[in-house]
Design an enzyme around this catalytic site. Sequence first.
Site, mmCIF file in Angstrom:
data_model
loop_
_atom_site.group_PDB
_atom_site.id
_atom_site.type_symbol
_atom_site.label_atom_id
_atom_site.label_comp_id
_atom_site.label_asym_id
_atom_site.label_seq_id
_atom_site.Cartn_x
_atom_site.Cartn_y
_atom_site.Cartn_z
ATOM 1 C CG MET A 32 -0.515 60.419 12.270
ATOM 2 S SD MET A 32 -1.050 61.975 11.560
ATOM 3 C CE MET A 32 -0.109 63.131 12.501
ATOM 4 C CG LEU A 35 6.454 54.531 15.485
ATOM 5 C CD1 LEU A 35 6.399 53.005 15.566
ATOM 6 C CD2 LEU A 35 5.080 55.116 15.780
ATOM 7 C CG HIS A 36 7.992 59.912 20.021
ATOM 8 N ND1 HIS A 36 7.132 59.661 21.076
ATOM 9 C CD2 HIS A 36 7.333 60.788 19.216
ATOM 10 C CE1 HIS A 36 6.031 60.367 20.928
ATOM 11 N NE2 HIS A 36 6.110 61.060 19.797
ATOM 12 C CG HIS A 39 4.458 56.854 18.845
ATOM 13 N ND1 HIS A 39 5.379 57.767 18.397
ATOM 14 C CD2 HIS A 39 3.242 57.326 18.475
ATOM 15 C CE1 HIS A 39 4.747 58.749 17.768
ATOM 16 N NE2 HIS A 39 3.457 58.513 17.808
ATOM 17 C CD GLN A 157 -4.899 62.755 29.344
ATOM 18 O OE1 GLN A 157 -5.623 61.749 29.361
ATOM 19 N NE2 GLN A 157 -5.388 63.986 29.304
ATOM 20 C CE LYS A 158 2.646 66.488 22.727
ATOM 21 N NZ LYS A 158 2.151 66.248 21.352
ATOM 22 C CG ASP A 159 -2.353 64.269 20.546
ATOM 23 O OD1 ASP A 159 -2.048 65.392 20.144
ATOM 24 O OD2 ASP A 159 -1.621 63.271 20.388
ATOM 25 C CB SER A 194 5.641 66.093 20.053
ATOM 26 O OG SER A 194 5.219 66.463 18.753
HETATM 27 O O1 PAF Z 1 -2.547 61.164 17.267
HETATM 28 C C1 PAF Z 1 -2.234 60.831 16.120
HETATM 29 O O2 PAF Z 1 -1.078 60.448 15.836
HETATM 30 C C2 PAF Z 1 -3.272 60.891 14.998
HETATM 31 O O3 PAF Z 1 -4.123 61.971 15.166
HETATM 32 C C3 PAF Z 1 -4.061 59.572 14.849
HETATM 33 C C4 PAF Z 1 -4.877 59.250 16.093
HETATM 34 C C5 PAF Z 1 -3.115 58.439 14.551
HETATM 35 C C6 PAF Z 1 -5.051 59.697 13.688
HETATM 36 O O4 PAF Z 1 -4.391 59.971 12.495
#
Ligand code: PAF
Length: 286
Positions: A32, A35-36, A39, A157-159, A194
């Site tokens: 989304m 970026l850090h 990412h 893995q954080k999510d 995050s």
């Molecule tokens: O983890 C995220 O940044 C979002 O949930 C994703 C996977 C890009 C979907 O919008």
Amino acid sequence: MNTILSNNIVEVRKLVKEQKKEGHKIALVPTMGALHAGHASLIKKAKEIADFVVVSVFVNPIQFGPNEDFDKYPRNMDKDKKLCEELGVNVIFAPSPKEMYGENSSLNNNELTYVCPPYNVVDCLCGKSRVGHFDGVATVVMKLFNIVQPDFACFGQKDAQQLFIIKKMVKDLNLDIEIVPCPIVREEDGLALSSRNAYLSEQERQQAISISKSLFYIKGLFERGISDVSILFDSAISVLDKNLNLEYLEFRNYSNFEKVNNASEGTLVAIAVKDGNTRLIDNVIL
Ligand code: PAF
């Protein structure tokens, strides 16, 4: 490195098709934006395993609830593009909500066909307070998969719940995509990276250190032989900063997502807190 920035589905499809014709493997990193280094680690992994890397940057409206932070979610395309260029990303796909969903792109989008993961994996942990969130995530990820047709897709893995749900979607819907999980990237003091950390005041940032501390405390106790979840839970709570509002701290079997009373190797310990107005999540695997 010449990174192509496109907001157009047809164009991205064409770029990827050309690569596939050459026999090149494609990796997708869905993001989304904002970026850090977390990412960046996903992108580096994607570069390692594929010939052509697509990073999607899309703040997905249908995964935000009406009282959530869709409007204030950090957006910085210039910075994101620079990082992608430095890392050798081939294409940034940054569509508008209209490009992805047409005119009607709110959460209550009754016009849209959704991908709805099963109740038992969405009605818990983050899905309990974020009703509809994982339907929105699964739907947008499915759309991104269909647009980019990647061989690999990298997720953090954080999510952990998101990762579990995406893997399940890929298996249940027979998608020919390898999901590549990537480890959590942390600040030196342990705070998981995050995009939402940017919301924290100095005091909130300080308090947030105790989130990962509590998880590492659990891991340490487990490694010393304590597996009773109620003991591990109480010990973690004693470490957590009292100014944090605990939403959940749960122990789940990471292969079927069921709650466990006794932790074992591979158990997912997941936490969500409110730090001021900011919701933060983290986890460890025992
Ligand atoms: O983890 C995220 O940044 C979002 O949930 C994703 C996977 C890009 C979907 O919008």
